[in-house]
Design a protein around this motif. Structure first.
Motif: not given
Length: 289
Positions: A1-20
């Motif tokens: 599959m194609k890589p998930l774009p930043p707008s869908e899989l949101i990863i913070n600058d420290d490598g963590s998932i967006f909300h958690l």
């Protein structure tokens, strides 16, 4: 599959998932979910070797060890909309390679138990009772936005609910998802009541509470109390079990909700000092997960 774009899989600058704000290596295979962020501290206090303690908004997470088991505790706040965030981000942590933004080739299955509070509907579920959700009835609609939800839903029970409850709430169709059967046996054993749990999409009118605004269907709770399906009654109301059960089933994870009854809806009693009564339930889940 194609890589998930930043707008869908949101990863913070420290490598963590967006909300958690968790990184993949910080997630254990065993996960306890709670609504109250402060309850994470109570559970983490029972654990050793705490690896992380992360707070962002209502999401408070900690990973540590309990009697040799690595466990992550996550708070999700109130409502099935929050469970949609938490379940998708936990699954992403487990099953998406953050470096390549692609799904991992080997599936990692999580075991998730939500420990919550609830309102009891039956005479045999008074305040202080522990209840496991064999089936969760969702009034939230989250599951309908995902493809192939019929594969994990009990559509026969959904039809029975609509018919026998004479359902008249426009725009809301209840859906039903069962808990993972092996996890139910593992956690509920023979000392936790088993029943049908309704996950309401609100705390007041959606659960039959009336303050200044009047109810659209004043007798709905009476009809719900009388409903029986395959030997089970509707035992309690809460606000998250259906999204947890539904999303976990679609994703391939094991999930279960267990609740402590803190409100007696039939006798109009309420225990606002309920936090002490949660302690034993927490210990049972920690020992059995």
């Amino acid at each position: 599959m194609k890589p998930l774009p930043p707008s869908e899989l949101i990863i913070n600058d420290d490598g963590s998932i967006f909300h958690l704000h968790l990184r993949p290596e910080q997630l254990a295979d065993r996960v306890i979910l709670v609504g109250d962020p402060a309850r994470v501290d109570s559970i983490a206090a029972r654990m050793t070797d705490i690896e992380c303690d992360v707070v962002n908004r209502e999401f408070h997470s900690a990973t540590g060890s309990y009697r040799g088991k690595r466990i992550t505790v996550v708070s999700h706040g109130i409502g099935c909309d929050n469970l949609d965030i938490v379940m998708n981000e936990l699954d992403a942590l487990a099953n998406i390679d953050f470096a390549t933004r692609t799904v991992c080739p080997v599936f990692r299955r999580l075991t998730l138990v939500r420990i919550g509070t609830s309102g009891g509907l039956q005479p045999y579920t008074p305040i202080g009772t522990y209840v496991a959700a064999v089936r969760s009835v969702g009034l939230d609609g989250v599951i309908y936005f995902y493809k192939d939800s019929e594969a994990v839903r009990d559509t026969d029970m959904e039809n029975a609910l609509m018919s026998r409850l004479r359902w008249d709430v426009e725009g809301v169709r209840p859906y039903v998802v069962s808990a993972d059967s092996s996890l139910l046996e593992q956690v509920a054993q023979d000392d936790i009541v088993r029943g049908i749990t309704i996950a309401a999409n609100g705390f007041y009118a959606p659960q039959g509470r009336e303050l200044r605004l009047h109810l659209h269907s004043p007798t709905l709770n009476d009809r719900i109390k009388e409903f029986e399906y395959q030997g089970l009654n509707v035992t309690n109301y809460e606000m998250e079990s259906s999204a947890l059960a539904g999303l976990a089933a679609l994703m391939g994870h094991r999930a279960l909700t267990v609740c402590c009854i803190i409100a007696g809806r039939a006798d109009h009693r309420m225990n606002t000092s309920y936090k002490g009564s949660m302690s034993d339930l927490i210990d049972r889940v920690l020992n059995r997960i």
